[in-house]
Design a protein around this motif. Structure first.
Motif, PDB file in Angstrom:
ATOM      1  N   THR A 142      -2.719   0.244 -37.504  1.00  0.00           N
ATOM      2  CA  THR A 142      -2.590   0.522 -36.079  1.00  0.00           C
ATOM      3  C   THR A 142      -3.381   1.787 -35.786  1.00  0.00           C
ATOM      4  O   THR A 142      -4.002   2.376 -36.673  1.00  0.00           O
ATOM      5  N   LYS A 143      -3.332   2.240 -34.540  1.00  0.00           N
ATOM      6  CA  LYS A 143      -4.019   3.486 -34.194  1.00  0.00           C
ATOM      7  C   LYS A 143      -3.459   4.661 -34.988  1.00  0.00           C
ATOM      8  O   LYS A 143      -4.182   5.597 -35.333  1.00  0.00           O
ATOM      9  N   ALA A 144      -2.162   4.612 -35.254  1.00  0.00           N
ATOM     10  CA  ALA A 144      -1.522   5.731 -35.943  1.00  0.00           C
ATOM     11  C   ALA A 144      -1.474   5.559 -37.458  1.00  0.00           C
ATOM     12  O   ALA A 144      -1.320   6.544 -38.188  1.00  0.00           O
ATOM     13  N   HIS A 145      -1.601   4.328 -37.936  1.00  0.00           N
ATOM     14  CA  HIS A 145      -1.404   4.053 -39.361  1.00  0.00           C
ATOM     15  C   HIS A 145      -2.643   3.396 -39.960  1.00  0.00           C
ATOM     16  O   HIS A 145      -3.136   2.396 -39.430  1.00  0.00           O
ATOM     17  N   PRO A 146      -3.135   3.922 -41.078  1.00  0.00           N
ATOM     18  CA  PRO A 146      -4.322   3.325 -41.706  1.00  0.00           C
ATOM     19  C   PRO A 146      -4.096   1.898 -42.167  1.00  0.00           C
ATOM     20  O   PRO A 146      -5.015   1.079 -42.150  1.00  0.00           O
ATOM     21  N   GLY A 147      -2.875   1.585 -42.596  1.00  0.00           N
ATOM     22  CA  GLY A 147      -2.594   0.246 -43.111  1.00  0.00           C
ATOM     23  C   GLY A 147      -2.928   0.130 -44.581  1.00  0.00           C
ATOM     24  O   GLY A 147      -3.674   0.924 -45.163  1.00  0.00           O
ATOM     25  N   ALA A 148      -2.355  -0.893 -45.210  1.00  0.00           N
ATOM     26  CA  ALA A 148      -2.448  -1.040 -46.666  1.00  0.00           C
ATOM     27  C   ALA A 148      -3.864  -1.335 -47.144  1.00  0.00           C
ATOM     28  O   ALA A 148      -4.286  -0.846 -48.200  1.00  0.00           O
ATOM     29  N   ALA A 149      -4.612  -2.138 -46.398  1.00  0.00           N
ATOM     30  CA  ALA A 149      -5.955  -2.519 -46.851  1.00  0.00           C
ATOM     31  C   ALA A 149      -6.877  -1.311 -46.918  1.00  0.00           C
ATOM     32  O   ALA A 149      -7.672  -1.164 -47.852  1.00  0.00           O
ATOM     33  N   MET A 150      -6.787  -0.427 -45.949  1.00  0.00           N
ATOM     34  CA  MET A 150      -7.616   0.770 -45.963  1.00  0.00           C
ATOM     35  C   MET A 150      -7.105   1.778 -46.988  1.00  0.00           C
ATOM     36  O   MET A 150      -7.891   2.494 -47.627  1.00  0.00           O
ATOM     37  N   LEU A 151      -5.787   1.843 -47.174  1.00  0.00           N
ATOM     38  CA  LEU A 151      -5.229   2.750 -48.177  1.00  0.00           C
ATOM     39  C   LEU A 151      -5.693   2.350 -49.578  1.00  0.00           C
ATOM     40  O   LEU A 151      -6.007   3.217 -50.404  1.00  0.00           O
ATOM     41  N   LYS A 152      -5.758   1.065 -49.850  1.00  0.00           N
ATOM     42  CA  LYS A 152      -6.257   0.584 -51.143  1.00  0.00           C
ATOM     43  C   LYS A 152      -7.695   1.033 -51.364  1.00  0.00           C
ATOM     44  O   LYS A 152      -8.068   1.469 -52.464  1.00  0.00           O
ATOM     45  N   CYS A 153      -8.499   0.966 -50.311  1.00  0.00           N
ATOM     46  CA  CYS A 153      -9.883   1.427 -50.401  1.00  0.00           C
ATOM     47  C   CYS A 153      -9.931   2.903 -50.775  1.00  0.00           C
ATOM     48  O   CYS A 153     -10.722   3.323 -51.623  1.00  0.00           O
ATOM     49  N   ALA A 154      -9.074   3.715 -50.146  1.00  0.00           N
ATOM     50  CA  ALA A 154      -9.058   5.156 -50.430  1.00  0.00           C
ATOM     51  C   ALA A 154      -8.590   5.443 -51.844  1.00  0.00           C
ATOM     52  O   ALA A 154      -9.099   6.361 -52.507  1.00  0.00           O
ATOM     53  N   VAL A 155      -7.627   4.679 -52.338  1.00  0.00           N
ATOM     54  CA  VAL A 155      -7.156   4.851 -53.718  1.00  0.00           C
ATOM     55  C   VAL A 155      -8.285   4.565 -54.693  1.00  0.00           C
ATOM     56  O   VAL A 155      -8.518   5.323 -55.652  1.00  0.00           O
ATOM     57  N   ASP A 156      -9.005   3.486 -54.471  1.00  0.00           N
ATOM     58  CA  ASP A 156     -10.117   3.137 -55.364  1.00  0.00           C
ATOM     59  C   ASP A 156     -11.209   4.196 -55.332  1.00  0.00           C
ATOM     60  O   ASP A 156     -11.763   4.573 -56.380  1.00  0.00           O
ATOM     61  N   ASN A 157     -11.537   4.700 -54.151  1.00  0.00           N
ATOM     62  CA  ASN A 157     -12.568   5.726 -54.042  1.00  0.00           C
ATOM     63  C   ASN A 157     -12.155   7.023 -54.729  1.00  0.00           C
ATOM     64  O   ASN A 157     -12.994   7.761 -55.250  1.00  0.00           O
TER      65      ASN A 157
ATOM     66  N   CYS B 166     -12.950   5.707 -45.591  1.00  0.00           N
ATOM     67  CA  CYS B 166     -13.297   5.455 -46.993  1.00  0.00           C
ATOM     68  C   CYS B 166     -14.314   4.341 -47.174  1.00  0.00           C
ATOM     69  O   CYS B 166     -15.024   4.301 -48.162  1.00  0.00           O
ATOM     70  N   GLY B 167     -14.386   3.400 -46.233  1.00  0.00           N
ATOM     71  CA  GLY B 167     -15.331   2.297 -46.411  1.00  0.00           C
ATOM     72  C   GLY B 167     -14.764   1.006 -45.885  1.00  0.00           C
ATOM     73  O   GLY B 167     -14.294   0.941 -44.749  1.00  0.00           O
ATOM     74  N   THR B 168     -14.755  -0.040 -46.713  1.00  0.00           N
ATOM     75  CA  THR B 168     -14.338  -1.375 -46.291  1.00  0.00           C
ATOM     76  C   THR B 168     -12.902  -1.655 -46.711  1.00  0.00           C
ATOM     77  O   THR B 168     -12.552  -1.448 -47.874  1.00  0.00           O
ATOM     78  N   PRO B 169     -12.060  -2.120 -45.809  1.00  0.00           N
ATOM     79  CA  PRO B 169     -10.685  -2.464 -46.181  1.00  0.00           C
ATOM     80  C   PRO B 169     -10.657  -3.529 -47.271  1.00  0.00           C
ATOM     81  O   PRO B 169     -11.524  -4.414 -47.319  1.00  0.00           O
ATOM     82  N   ASP B 170      -9.692  -3.453 -48.148  1.00  0.00           N
ATOM     83  CA  ASP B 170      -9.571  -4.417 -49.237  1.00  0.00           C
ATOM     84  C   ASP B 170      -9.258  -5.803 -48.666  1.00  0.00           C
ATOM     85  O   ASP B 170      -8.282  -5.982 -47.933  1.00  0.00           O
ATOM     86  N   SER B 171     -10.064  -6.776 -48.997  1.00  0.00           N
ATOM     87  CA  SER B 171      -9.943  -8.108 -48.391  1.00  0.00           C
ATOM     88  C   SER B 171      -8.688  -8.844 -48.847  1.00  0.00           C
ATOM     89  O   SER B 171      -8.037  -9.539 -48.048  1.00  0.00           O
ATOM     90  N   ALA B 172      -8.325  -8.711 -50.122  1.00  0.00           N
ATOM     91  CA  ALA B 172      -7.136  -9.414 -50.624  1.00  0.00           C
ATOM     92  C   ALA B 172      -5.878  -8.902 -49.928  1.00  0.00           C
ATOM     93  O   ALA B 172      -4.992  -9.688 -49.549  1.00  0.00           O
ATOM     94  N   ILE B 173      -5.799  -7.598 -49.752  1.00  0.00           N
ATOM     95  CA  ILE B 173      -4.629  -7.030 -49.083  1.00  0.00           C
ATOM     96  C   ILE B 173      -4.642  -7.382 -47.599  1.00  0.00           C
ATOM     97  O   ILE B 173      -3.588  -7.639 -47.001  1.00  0.00           O
ATOM     98  N   SER B 174      -5.796  -7.405 -46.995  1.00  0.00           N
ATOM     99  CA  SER B 174      -5.893  -7.808 -45.592  1.00  0.00           C
ATOM    100  C   SER B 174      -5.306  -9.198 -45.378  1.00  0.00           C
ATOM    101  O   SER B 174      -4.628  -9.458 -44.368  1.00  0.00           O
ATOM    102  N   LYS B 175      -5.525 -10.091 -46.317  1.00  0.00           N
ATOM    103  CA  LYS B 175      -4.988 -11.453 -46.205  1.00  0.00           C
ATOM    104  C   LYS B 175      -3.464 -11.454 -46.316  1.00  0.00           C
ATOM    105  O   LYS B 175      -2.783 -12.187 -45.588  1.00  0.00           O
ATOM    106  N   ILE B 176      -2.916 -10.633 -47.229  1.00  0.00           N
ATOM    107  CA  ILE B 176      -1.458 -10.554 -47.378  1.00  0.00           C
ATOM    108  C   ILE B 176      -0.825 -10.047 -46.086  1.00  0.00           C
ATOM    109  O   ILE B 176       0.175 -10.593 -45.606  1.00  0.00           O
ATOM    110  N   VAL B 177      -1.416  -9.009 -45.527  1.00  0.00           N
ATOM    111  CA  VAL B 177      -0.874  -8.420 -44.303  1.00  0.00           C
ATOM    112  C   VAL B 177      -0.990  -9.402 -43.140  1.00  0.00           C
ATOM    113  O   VAL B 177      -0.041  -9.556 -42.346  1.00  0.00           O
ATOM    114  N   ALA B 178      -2.114 -10.079 -43.032  1.00  0.00           N
ATOM    115  CA  ALA B 178      -2.308 -11.033 -41.937  1.00  0.00           C
ATOM    116  C   ALA B 178      -1.279 -12.152 -41.986  1.00  0.00           C
ATOM    117  O   ALA B 178      -0.727 -12.558 -40.956  1.00  0.00           O
ATOM    118  N   GLN B 179      -0.999 -12.646 -43.184  1.00  0.00           N
ATOM    119  CA  GLN B 179      -0.014 -13.717 -43.317  1.00  0.00           C
ATOM    120  C   GLN B 179       1.386 -13.224 -42.972  1.00  0.00           C
ATOM    121  O   GLN B 179       2.172 -13.940 -42.322  1.00  0.00           O
TER     122      GLN B 179
END
Length: 660
Positions: A50-65, A286-299
């Motif tokens: 959301t505007k206030a929360h990075p979300g899991a997919a972007m957080l995964k990207c930051a962890v990897d970086n 950080c870059g590109t949101p993690d695609s696998a996590i994006s799918k989990i969240v979307a579902q």
């Protein structure tokens, strides 16, 4: 026994020269291990972006970086689940556990919210879904037991993670779900396990996953190298300060602790190359949101979305939580708010409407609210986000004296959260003196406009969580057992909003008044008032104090006060007490925003009027004249047979009034 570790914070470029001076570069590279540890805490299922929360997919990207090619451990300090937004909570937080598995979480301390649905749920369903291990060194009495620590090898270094949770956990979760479970001192247990791990040679480095706030007074073992704290939702980077590295990564995935370490195998020296906390902007960049996590969240959002779209009510005003200076809404659990008071009204209404009892008082704990409520259409999902725990509402019968003790128990000794504020229904108000000792601060309580009767039975409505004595409210357990209503808290709120014209309580339910003891007639007292405003959405600018015929007004300073406390809005008022005022009086405090609270006070030492001596001959009538007049009356009344009509006390009164 391994050598005690030296902890130094230095730049990464200086590591090799500082740590391995006097040896060749080749030797140094063999001796020096390097690795990264990333940490989150109090994630609470905020998987959606959301505007206030990075979300899991972007957080995964930051962890990897953050790893930047180094061996990495990704860990949590607890409260991964529980108190979650709708998309995770309505699905029993399974999407959050799926996300954390996909992110590669290695270990997590148990947080108090891991126990929301009971110990059996944690060690059964949750543990089965999690690919990582939950650690609880200071959690005892459960079967199966929780592992106290976990060890992983990073670049050949044995790194141990010791997990502990707040000792206040029994006050923070439903006690029925943790029956037989005890929680010991997390600092002492962390120290004990760390010493055992180092002395046995099981670990080269020991890291604490500490689900508790840091007060700065903790005494840590020299065998603990780093501490990642949690629970209080703060962002803190305290560095090493000649002790272990101490960091706390906020909450909701808003922050990520990122630490690069070097370890010298020959000297057992651990060096902190870089320790930083990434904020929302850095995580989002950080870059590109993690695609696998994006799918989990979307579902998860699809699965939860249909039920959440239903509009359950429409309201005209915002209902907001309390905040600390410069912090987000909901950051202050120690101040009353219009939202917490409204929910207290809702549970009182629900118990009165849906059961055979009539509730006298409604209560709500500020820590149980996880989102604000805004004007307009209210959906089921929005209501659920406010109260995501799906707890049961109920009621008990309690003596007035015990209810006063409940209010006293809002203040805590030696707690990371010094005040656990209670919202109260609109028919309740009270005064307190913040300068008095804890346990003796409440100076007056009013229910339905009448003083609280210590001996009377009152029906108190609240969540079963609160009525079971959690959050230190032991006095709530002194009455009857909570009734089994089966009414979920969010259902109470939705029903109240849908069936009533609901407006905020514009005035305060509570005010601090100092001094609060008896006053002396004829003196000028200086009253220090606090808690005159909400921390949000309050327009109060002036306070008025009345005592007897005296009315005094003063401006309100719109300060928020100390973090974690409820004394927002202060004023100083000088009141001149009339010299002839005495006995029991009412000190009435009002504001131009609608506050109206009355506090009984006692005024002593009133000056009594003294008879003034009269000069000789100055009487209006002389004594002789009085005798003559009385003689005439006696003759008249005697002639008609009613001379006994003249009472002797009447004659004395005439003498004192005119001839003294």
């Amino acid at each position: 026994m391994p050598i005690s570790k030296i902890r130094i914070v230095i730049a990464a470029s200086a590591v090799v020269s500082s740590a391995i001076a006097g040896v060749s570069i080749a030797q140094a590279q063999e001796e020096l291990a390097q690795f990264n540890i990333t940490n989150i805490t109090d994630y609470h299922g905020y998987i959606s972006a959301t505007k206030a929360h990075p979300g899991a997919a972007m957080l995964k990207c930051a962890v990897d970086n953050a790893a930047d090619g180094l061996p990495q451990a990704f860990v949590s300090s607890g409260d991964n689940i529980g108190g979650s937004p709708f998309a995770s909570s309505i699905l029993d937080d399974e999407p959050t556990l799926d996300v954390l598995n996909q992110m590669g979480l290695d270990f997590s301390a148990v947080g108090n919210h891991e126990f929301d649905k009971g110990y059996a749920d944690l060690t059964g369903r949750v543990a089965d879904l999690a690919n990582f291990e939950y650690l609880g060194a200071n959690v005892e009495g459960g079967n199966p037991g929780l592992a106290p620590y976990g060890i992983t090898e990073l670049d050949g270094v044995k790194v141990a993670f010791v997990g502990t949770v707040s000792q206040e956990t029994p006050m923070l979760v439903n006690s029925e779900g943790i029956e037989g479970i005890t929680f010991s001192d997390p600092v002492a247990m962390t120290n004990r396990v760390a010493d055992q791990l180092v002395e046995s040679g099981e670990a080269d480095v020991v890291v604490a996953l500490f689900h508790e706030g840091i007060s700065g007074t903790e005494q840590w073992s020299e065998n603990i190298d780093a501490i990642f704290a949690g629970h209080t939702h703060q962002v803190r980077n305290l560095g090493t300060d000649q002790g272990p590295l101490i960091m706390q990564a906020g909450n909701y995935g808003h922050a990520l602790a990122d630490v690069d370490f070097s370890y010298n195998r020959s000297t057992d020296e651990l060096i902190v190359n870089d320790a930083r906390i990434l904020g929302v902007e850095e995580i989002n960049a950080c870059g590109t949101p993690d695609s696998a996590i994006s799918k989990i969240v979307a579902q998860a959002e699809i699965d939860a979305g249909e039920a959440g779209k239903e509009v359950v009510a429409t309201i005209e005003d915002d209902f907001l939580r309390a905040l600390d200076e410069g912090a987000e809404s909901g950051s202050n659990y120690g101040a009353e708010s219009q939202l917490v008071n409204m929910i207290a009204n809702a549970v009182r209404w629900s118990m009165t409407t849906n059961t055979a009892t009539t509730a006298d008082i409604g209560l709500m704990n500020a820590g149980g609210l996880r989102a604000d409520l805004f004007a307009g259409e209210v959906t089921y999902a929005e209501a659920f986000e406010i109260q995501p725990f799906a707890g049961e509402d109920s009621f008990v019968t309690l003596k007035g004296a015990d209810f006063k003790d409940v209010l006293e128990q809002q203040w805590k000794e030696n707690s990371a959260r010094p005040v656990a504020a209670l919202g109260v229904s609109d028919n309740v108000s009270y005064t307190y003196d913040i300068n008095r000792p804890i346990g003796d601060r409440i100076t007056s309580v009013s229910i339905d406009g009448a003083p609280l009767d210590p001996a009377r039975d009152y029906v108190v409505a609240a969540s079963v969580y609160l009525l079971s004595g959690n959050e230190g409210m032991e006095a709530l357990t002194r009455g009857t057992a909570p009734a089994q209503t089966g009414i979920v808290d969010v259902q109470s709120t939705i029903g109240y909003l849908a069936n009533n014209y609901v407006v905020p309580r514009y005035g305060q339910a509570q005010i601090s008044v100092t001094p609060s003891s008896e006053f002396n007639a004829g003196e000028t007292i200086t009253l220090d008032l606090a808690g005159l405003r909400y921390t949000q959405s309050d327009t109060a600018t002036e306070v008025t104090v009345s005592l007897g015929d005296v009315i005094v007004s003063a401006p309100i300073e719109p300060t928020l006060g100390a973090a974690g406390f409820g004394e927002a809005g202060t004023a100083t008022v000088n009141v001149e007490i009339p010299a002839d005022l005495s006995g029991a009086q009412e000190l009435v405090i009002t504001t131009d925003a609608g506050t109206h609270i009355s506090m009984p006070v006692s005024v002593v030492g009133a000056q009594q009027p003294q008879p003034q001596p009269q000069p000789a001959g100055s009487s209006i009538l002389g004594t002789g004249l009085l005798s003559g007049i009385l003689g005439i009356f006696a003759g008249i009344f005697g002639a008609i047979g009613v001379v006994n009509w003249i009472d002797p006390t009447f004659i004395q009164h005439i003498q004192q009034r005119f001839f003294a």
